[in-house]
Design an enzyme around this catalytic site. Structure first.
Site, short mmCIF file in Angstrom:
data_model
loop_
_atom_site.label_atom_id
_atom_site.label_comp_id
_atom_site.label_asym_id
_atom_site.label_seq_id
_atom_site.Cartn_x
_atom_site.Cartn_y
_atom_site.Cartn_z
N LYS A 57 76.39 0.49 74.09
CA LYS A 57 77.19 -0.36 73.22
C LYS A 57 76.70 -1.80 73.21
CE LYS A 57 81.44 1.77 74.09
NZ LYS A 57 82.72 1.66 74.69
N ARG A 58 76.13 -2.23 74.31
CA ARG A 58 75.64 -3.61 74.38
C ARG A 58 74.64 -3.89 73.26
NH1 ARG A 58 72.19 -4.25 78.30
NH2 ARG A 58 72.17 -2.04 78.81
#
Ligand code: GLU
Length: 471
Positions: free
Chosen positions: A238-239
Site C-alpha cells: 500500500k505504501r
C-alpha cells in the site's frame, strides 16, 4: 493428466495486484491445457476473514474476467472434513497430541536462539499419552531424517532437510485446523494438479508434501511465483499507492490492460508487449516465468491502457467512460454522443478518468484557461480572427454544423485575413477548449455545438480585451 489449478486467497483484504497475477497465471495455465480453474476461499482465520473481503476478491476476479470453473469453495464449510482427517492421522500415529505449556516452548526457543540454532519444536510429546479431554494441540509427526525435494516448475530443484522442519501444529487448542493442514486436504480432495502461488509459500511446501504423503496422496506439481516489487525495490504494498485491483478499475484502467500488464511482470514472449487473452492462453507457460522478482512500473501500465483505450470498441469505452464523467459532475446525455467524443479523444488519454477530464469541455464550459495556452494564443492579435469566426459561425445553420463546413469556415477566415490556418485555429481552440490540445478543430467545434462555441468565443474576446486593458 487433467490439469487443475486453483486460486486460494485468504479473505483478509481486497484482491491486490500480486494476488491477481497469481490468479492469472493459474487461470492461463488451466486454460492452456484445457483444464479447470478452481476458486477456494481460505477463510479459516475467523478473526481476520470478512464477507466484504470475499466480495471484493470476487468483484476483482469478475472485473478481470478470470472466470473459474468450480467454487468458490469456503474452507469454513469444510471444518468437519479437516477434523476427520486430523483424527485419522492421530489414529494412524502420524500425528500426536501435545500439551507443552507456553513457558516450556518459550524456554526451548530461548535456548535454541542462544545456541544459534533454528528454533523448532523438539518433539517432546511424540511418545507421551495425553488426555484428549485436557487442553492440547495436535502436531504432525514430520519425518526426522531425509530430505524433501521440491521440484519447482519455476525455481527448479529446491531441497529441504527434514531435520530443518519441526512437528507443526495441525489443530490448535481451540480445535481449529491450521493453514498447512487445510491446504493439503483441499489440494488433494479438489484434485489440484498444479499449485501456482506466491513464493512466500515456498517454505510451507516441504511440510505440505510430507503431510500429503502421510495421507497417501501424490503431491501436486508446484510453481512458486516471485514477488512483485515497488519502484524502491521493496515488496509492493500500500505504501506504493494503489495495489487493489478494483482501485485500478476506479482509476480508469481497462481490465485487459491490467491483465496484459500483469502477465508481463515476470513473463515474456520475445519482445512482444501486447497480448490478447487468447494469445496469453496459447503462449503462456508457467515454466517460462522468471525466477527474479519484478518491479511494478506504472508508466508501462499507462502505456498499455492507452493502447487498449485507443483500440477498443468506442461503444464499449463510452459505456465504461460514462461513470467517470458522472464522477466529475457531467451527465453525458446532456451533450454530444459520448461515442463520438470517444472516437475523437481516445488516442489522447492514458486512463478513462483522464479521458473524462479532457472531454469535459464537450459538455460544460471550463473554469479557467490553461495559463501558457492563453498567454500564447489569446492576445489582441488574435482578436480579428476570432471576431470574424464568430460572425461566420453565427450564420451557419444548425444542420451545417458539421466538420466539413466548419473546416471551410476556418479556411475562409484564414484566407480573408491572410493568416495561416494555425493562427486562426489555435486561438479558436484555446477559446473553445481552454487549452491548446484537442482533436481536429472542426470535430472539436462539432462536439461542442453552436451555442457553446459562440458563447466561448465571446468569453475569449472579453478575456483578450481585459488583458489589453490591464496592459
Ligand atoms: N491462502 C493463502 C494466501 O492467501 C494461499 C495459499 C496457497 O496458495 O497455498 O496466502
Amino acid at each position: 493428466m487433467t490439469v487443475r489449478t486453483r486460486f486460494a486467497p485468504s479473505p483478509t483484504g481486497y484482491l491486490h495486484v500480486g494476488g491477481a497475477r497469481t490468479a492469472l497465471f493459474s487461470y492461463l495455465f488451466a486454460r492452456r491445457h484445457g483444464g479447470q480453474f478452481v476458486l477456494r476461499i481460505e477463510d479459516t482465520d475467523l478473526e481476520r476473514s470478512t464477507a466484504e473481503s470475499v466480495n471484493a476478491i470476487m468483484e476483482g476476479m469478475t472485473w478481470l474476467g478470470l472466470d473459474y470453473d468450480e467454487g468458490p469453495f469456503f474452507q469454513t464449510e469444510r471444518f468437519e472434513r479437516y477434523q476427520t482427517i486430523i483424527d485419522e492421522l492421530l489414529d494412524k500415529g502420524l500425528a500426536y497430541r501435545c500439551d507443552c505449556p507456553k513457558e516450556r516452548l518459550e524456554r526451548l526457543r530461548d535456548k535454541q536462539m542462544a545456541a544459534k540454532v533454528k528454533p523448532r519444536y523438539d518433539g517432546h510429546c511424540r511418545g507421551r499419552q495425553i488426555d484428549p479431554e485436557q487442553p492440547h494441540v495436535v502436531r504432525f509427526k514430520n519425518p526426522v531424517d531425509g530430505a524433501v525435494i521440491v521440484e519447482d516448475l519455476i525455481r527448479g530443484r529446491v531441497p529441504f532437510a527434514n531435520a530443518e522442519l519441526d512437528d507443526l501444529i495441525i489443530r490448535r487448542s481451540d480445535g481449529s485446523p491450521t493453514y498447512n493442514l487445510t491446504v493439503v486436504v483441499d489440494d488433494a480432495e479438489m484434485e489440484i494438479s498444479h499449485v501456482i502461488r506466491g513464493d512466500d509459500h515456498l517454505t510451507n511446501t516441504p511440510r505440505q508434501i510430507n503431510i500429503l504423503k502421510a495421507l497417501g496422496h501424490e503431491p501436486p506439481k508446484y510453481a512458486h511465483v516471485p514477488m512483485i516489487l515497488g519502484p524502491d525495490g521493496k515488496r509492493l504494498s500500500k505504501r506504493h499507492g494503489a495495489v487493489s485491483v478494483v482501485a485500478y478499475r476506479d482509476a480508469g484502467y481497462l481490465p485487459e490492460a491490467l491483465l496484459n500488464y500483469l502477465i508481463r511482470l515476470g513473463w515474456s514472449h520475445g519482445d512482444q508487449e501486447v497480448f490478447s487473452l487468447d494469445e496469453m492462453i496459447s503462449l503462456f507457460d508457467i515454466a517460462d516465468v522468471n525466477t527474479a522478482a519484478s518491479a511494478f512500473n506504472v508508466d508501462k501500465l499507462d502505456w498499455l491502457n492507452q493502447h487498449y483505450i485507443q483500440h477498443a470498441d468506442p461503444l464499449r469505452i463510452a459505456r465504461l467512460l460514462s461513470p467517470h464523467m458522472g464522477e466529475i459532475g457531467i451527465d453525458p446525455s446532456e451533450g454530444p454522443d459520448l461515442v463520438a467524443v470517444v472516437e475523437a479523444q481516445a488516442a489522447r488519454a492514458k486512463t478513462l478518468t483522464e479521458l473524462a477530464r479532457i472531454s469535459a469541455f464537450c459538455y460544460q464550459d471550463f473554469d479557467d484557461y490553461e495559463e501558457t495556452a492563453a498567454k500564447k494564443h489569446l492576445r489582441p492579435v488574435a482578436r480579428p480572427a476570432l471576431e470574424r469566426l464568430r460572425a461566420e459561425l453565427d450564420m451557419l445553420a444548425l444542420e451545417d454544423w458539421e466538420p466539413e463546413t466548419l473546416h471551410r469556415v476556418i479556411e475562409r477566415v484564414s484566407e480573408a485575413l491572410e493568416l495561416n490556418m494555425g493562427k486562426v485555429a489555435q486561438p479558436l481552440r484555446v477559446a473553445i477548449v481552454g487549452r491548446a490540445a484537442s482533436p481536429g478543430i472542426d470535430i472539436t467545434l462539432q462536439l461542442v455545438g453552436k451555442a457553446a462555441t459562440l458563447r466561448r468565443i465571446d468569453r475569449a474576446l472579453a478575456f483578450i480585451d481585459a488583458r489589453a486593458a490591464n496592459g
